[in-house]
Scaffold this active site. Structure first.
Site, PDB file in Angstrom:
ATOM      1  N   CYS A 103      -2.034  -1.960  14.702  1.00 34.04           N
ATOM      2  CA  CYS A 103      -1.722  -1.828  13.283  1.00 34.04           C
ATOM      3  C   CYS A 103      -2.358  -2.960  12.498  1.00 34.04           C
ATOM      4  O   CYS A 103      -2.237  -4.140  12.864  1.00 34.04           O
ATOM      5  CB  CYS A 103      -0.203  -1.828  13.082  1.00 34.04           C
ATOM      6  SG  CYS A 103       0.293  -1.611  11.361  1.00 34.04           S
ATOM      7  N   SER A 154       8.426   5.947  16.253  1.00 34.05           N
ATOM      8  CA  SER A 154       7.067   5.655  16.706  1.00 34.05           C
ATOM      9  C   SER A 154       7.142   5.187  18.147  1.00 34.05           C
ATOM     10  O   SER A 154       7.525   4.051  18.422  1.00 34.05           O
ATOM     11  CB  SER A 154       6.431   4.575  15.815  1.00 34.05           C
ATOM     12  OG  SER A 154       6.316   5.043  14.483  1.00 34.05           O
ATOM     13  N   LEU A 155       6.766   6.052  19.062  1.00 37.75           N
ATOM     14  CA  LEU A 155       6.948   5.764  20.482  1.00 37.75           C
ATOM     15  C   LEU A 155       5.669   5.216  21.122  1.00 37.75           C
ATOM     16  O   LEU A 155       5.647   4.101  21.636  1.00 37.75           O
ATOM     17  CB  LEU A 155       7.400   7.033  21.209  1.00 37.75           C
ATOM     18  CG  LEU A 155       7.935   6.859  22.625  1.00 37.75           C
ATOM     19  CD1 LEU A 155       9.177   5.987  22.635  1.00 37.75           C
ATOM     20  CD2 LEU A 155       8.236   8.217  23.250  1.00 37.75           C
ATOM     21  N   HIS A 156       4.624   6.031  21.152  1.00 36.82           N
ATOM     22  CA  HIS A 156       3.275   5.651  21.608  1.00 36.82           C
ATOM     23  C   HIS A 156       3.161   5.396  23.107  1.00 36.82           C
ATOM     24  O   HIS A 156       2.052   5.295  23.623  1.00 36.82           O
ATOM     25  CB  HIS A 156       2.758   4.425  20.851  1.00 36.82           C
ATOM     26  CG  HIS A 156       2.907   4.539  19.368  1.00 36.82           C
ATOM     27  ND1 HIS A 156       2.561   5.662  18.662  1.00 36.82           N
ATOM     28  CD2 HIS A 156       3.372   3.654  18.449  1.00 36.82           C
ATOM     29  CE1 HIS A 156       2.805   5.466  17.369  1.00 36.82           C
ATOM     30  NE2 HIS A 156       3.301   4.269  17.212  1.00 36.82           N
ATOM     31  N   GLU A 197       0.823  -1.202   0.000  1.00 39.16           N
ATOM     32  CA  GLU A 197       0.000   0.000   0.000  1.00 39.16           C
ATOM     33  C   GLU A 197       0.865   1.263   0.000  1.00 39.16           C
ATOM     34  O   GLU A 197       1.994   1.264   0.487  1.00 39.16           O
ATOM     35  CB  GLU A 197      -0.898   0.049   1.244  1.00 39.16           C
ATOM     36  CG  GLU A 197      -1.939  -1.038   1.310  1.00 39.16           C
ATOM     37  CD  GLU A 197      -2.753  -0.969   2.590  1.00 39.16           C
ATOM     38  OE1 GLU A 197      -3.680  -1.773   2.745  1.00 39.16           O
ATOM     39  OE2 GLU A 197      -2.441  -0.109   3.441  1.00 39.16           O
ATOM     40  N   CYS A 205       4.211  -7.262   7.952  1.00 38.66           N
ATOM     41  CA  CYS A 205       5.104  -6.770   9.000  1.00 38.66           C
ATOM     42  C   CYS A 205       5.208  -7.842  10.090  1.00 38.66           C
ATOM     43  O   CYS A 205       4.198  -8.423  10.496  1.00 38.66           O
ATOM     44  CB  CYS A 205       4.578  -5.469   9.592  1.00 38.66           C
ATOM     45  SG  CYS A 205       5.662  -4.742  10.833  1.00 38.66           S
ATOM     46  N   CYS A 221       3.310   8.394   1.367  1.00 45.79           N
ATOM     47  CA  CYS A 221       3.677   7.463   2.429  1.00 45.79           C
ATOM     48  C   CYS A 221       3.844   6.089   1.788  1.00 45.79           C
ATOM     49  O   CYS A 221       2.877   5.521   1.255  1.00 45.79           O
ATOM     50  CB  CYS A 221       2.606   7.451   3.511  1.00 45.79           C
ATOM     51  SG  CYS A 221       2.923   6.290   4.861  1.00 45.79           S
ATOM     52  N   CYS A 227       2.302  -5.203  16.049  1.00 47.34           N
ATOM     53  CA  CYS A 227       1.772  -4.125  16.902  1.00 47.34           C
ATOM     54  C   CYS A 227       0.259  -4.281  16.999  1.00 47.34           C
ATOM     55  O   CYS A 227      -0.427  -4.545  16.001  1.00 47.34           O
ATOM     56  CB  CYS A 227       2.142  -2.768  16.324  1.00 47.34           C
ATOM     57  SG  CYS A 227       3.914  -2.423  16.299  1.00 47.34           S
ATOM     58  N   CYS A 232      -2.381   2.023   7.797  1.00 44.58           N
ATOM     59  CA  CYS A 232      -1.508   1.003   7.202  1.00 44.58           C
ATOM     60  C   CYS A 232      -2.171  -0.377   7.219  1.00 44.58           C
ATOM     61  O   CYS A 232      -2.611  -0.852   8.265  1.00 44.58           O
ATOM     62  CB  CYS A 232      -0.183   0.940   7.963  1.00 44.58           C
ATOM     63  SG  CYS A 232       0.770   2.454   7.870  1.00 44.58           S
TER      64      CYS A 232
END
Length: 541
Positions: free
Chosen positions: A121, A216-218, A94, A114, A107, A118, A334
């Site tokens: 995601c 990317s912390l979050h 994508e 992946c 993007c 996560c 995503c």
């Protein structure tokens, strides 16, 4: 037959080597081919007309120039566009095109699927398949530009996959996009995002490429971050912080912190303070991202929680912005579009929200442009004007809002519009039971409400419209009574008297000057204000 080599995987130096040694052609042909591929967006070797026919035949036999093929597309009302590209082996990835004013940001993805899993995601829910090559990564940009008919301004590696689990291809693709002989995109217009792969952060710092880094912390606490992102169990939060400090010491670049906000999970005041403590001593820019829901596991945060979170960070001195939500009406996050496609879900091609090129215009729009004059707007707006006459829009602000019901009760005793001299100008106001616009100030306040000092007629104050129409009837101002004039002989006599003391002798001193001021005859100023000039001056001193 040997498998064809993918043309987009070769950078300019590799093209020169292949052209000179593999095809026995001069090196300048490499620059021509790169220009066709990356700047003129041509993936058909037969259209490369400045190459000789024998060379084109050799290239068609040994090289594969095809861009990623567009399988599906979705378009949002805000201009965001989501692309699902099919690769040469049938796999799909994508890309998202986001519009910010006049700028376009692409993007792009770095992996098919992946492996990080996560919890928020959609890409991880589909599993991991393989890494993308450098040409497949950078080729998404050229495919987007060819499809929309214009160049993009920024590229972010924030699509499917973890870039630093495919570090070699990612760094090479960023260099190809930056190469002036290939795409020629500015290096500061490229951003690579990672979930915290420390080895990849170190390799990026050692490469000297100069692209921007985003993390990317979050969450700034190990337990919560491990729950959201299992990669934190391999690379804990303390090691990630140390790697960020080393990267900044080596490059001197500011780091972008991506922080997705999940309702009731990581958007509290305590979490914001944890983030402040974690980022202390690091030069960062914090990008807060309200969560775009995937399924029903997490909720979208409340607006007041997002604003409070930002306020805490800004008060602590960190530059913070809330990313504007885009693509909420489509599968812009995503992996959402790919996952629906793999599951057999229906993902129709949405109607275009805007058209960038003539080829993208629908047949109906082209027919309207080629046809006669556009239909008159008066037919469409006439019913709207009638509705506005029947129910006038309510004004806003100050005195203007009082033109409605509150004013009508007080205006019932006013003379009718026909009796007024300027009745024609206020006919619409009379129908609504109000004063005509000529009798109101722009603020909406009645003109009679202000006091007048021009004299009054019989029975009280004269209406303003009568005073304006009959100025000759006003009583003249009697200046002689207030300011009586004196002859020159009278002034001389007064001056002689003022110079003499009560005893007939001149003198000095405070007491004598005070008596002299008290006995001085009152002039026009003293009669009008009730005090002499000298005594008033002494009071001021």
């Amino acid at each position: 037959m040997a498998e064809k080599r993918y043309a987009l995987d070769l950078d300019n130096s590799e093209w020169k080597e292949y052209i000179e040694k593999g095809l026995d052609e001069p090196k300048f042909r490499a620059d021509q081919i790169c220009q066709w591929l990356w700047q003129k967006h041509t993936d058909n070797v037969e259209e490369m007309t400045n190459l000789s026919k024998p060379l084109r035949d050799k290239l068609a036999e040994k090289m594969d120039f095809a861009y990623p093929t567009l399988a599906r597309e979705q378009r949002s009302q805000d201009g965001t566009r989501k692309f699902l590209w099919q690769l040469r082996d049938g796999e799909s990835v994508e890309s998202v095109l986001m519009k910010y004013g006049d700028r376009l940001t692409a993007c792009i993805s770095t992996q098919v699927g992946c492996p990080l899993q996560c919890t928020f995601c959609a890409t991880g829910l589909s599993g991991f398949v393989r890494n993308l090559s450098a040409g497949e990564i950078a080729g998404q940009v050229t495919a987007i530009e060819k499809h929309i008919g214009r160049e993009v301004n920024n590229v972010v590696y924030m699509g499917m996959g973890e870039p630093f689990l495919n570090t070699e291809s990612v760094i090479k693709s960023a260099g190809m996009l930056n190469d002036p002989k290939l795409r020629g995109l500015g290096i500061r217009h490229i951003t690579i995002s990672t979930s915290g792969i420390i080895q990849g952060i170190k390799e990026l710092a050692d490469s000297g490429l100069g692209v921007r880094l985003a993390v990317s912390l979050h969450a700034a606490e190990d337990e919560l971050r491990s729950f959201l992102m299992p990669v934190n169990e391999t690379y804990p939060i303390a090691e990630l912080r140390r790697a960020m400090q080393e990267y900044q010491a080596a490059t001197g670049d500011r780091i972008t912190i991506e922080y997705a906000l999940f309702g009731g999970v990581n958007d509290s005041v305590e979490r914001a303070r944890e983030l402040v403590r974690f980022l202390k001593g690091i030069h960062v820019f914090v990008n807060l991202i309200p969560f775009n829901a995937v399924g029903e596991r997490y909720e979208k945060p409340k607006a007041e929680d997002v604003l409070r979170f930002r306020s805490i960070l800004q008060t602590a001195g960190f530059e913070t912005e809330i990313r504007s939500e885009q693509g909420a009406d489509i599968d812009a996050a995503c992996g959402q579009l790919r996952r629906k496609t793999l599951d057999g879900g229906s993902v129709p091609l949405e109607a275009p929200a805007y058209s960038l090129t003539k080829k993208e215009m629908t047949s109906e729009k082209r027919q309207e442009k080629a046809g006669g004059p556009a239909p008159s707007r008066r037919r469409e707006t006439a019913p709207r004007r009638d509705a506005m006459k029947k129910s006038p829009s309510k004004p806003s602000g100050g005195f203007v809002a009082e033109r409605g019901r509150r004013r009508r009760a007080a205006d019932d005793g006013l003379p009718s519009t026909k009796e007024l001299p300027n009745a024609g100008a206020g006919r619409g106001a009379a129908e609504r039971g109000e004063r005509p616009s000529a009798e109101r100030y722009r603020s909406g306040k009645m003109k009679e409400a202000r006091p007048s000092y021009r004299g009054q007629g019989e029975g009280g104050e004269t209406p303003r419209f009568e005073r304006r129409d009959t100025p000759q009837e006003r009583e003249p101002f009697q200046k002689k009574d207030a300011f009586p004039k004196k002859t020159s002989d009278g002034k001389r006599r007064d001056d002689k008297k003022g110079l003499q003391s009560p005893s007939g002798k001149g003198g000095t001193g405070k007491k004598r000057s005070a008596r002299k001021a008290a006995d001085t005859p009152q002039g026009a100023f003293s009669k009008f204000y009730g005090v002499s000039r000298k005594t008033k001056r002494s009071k001021k001193s």
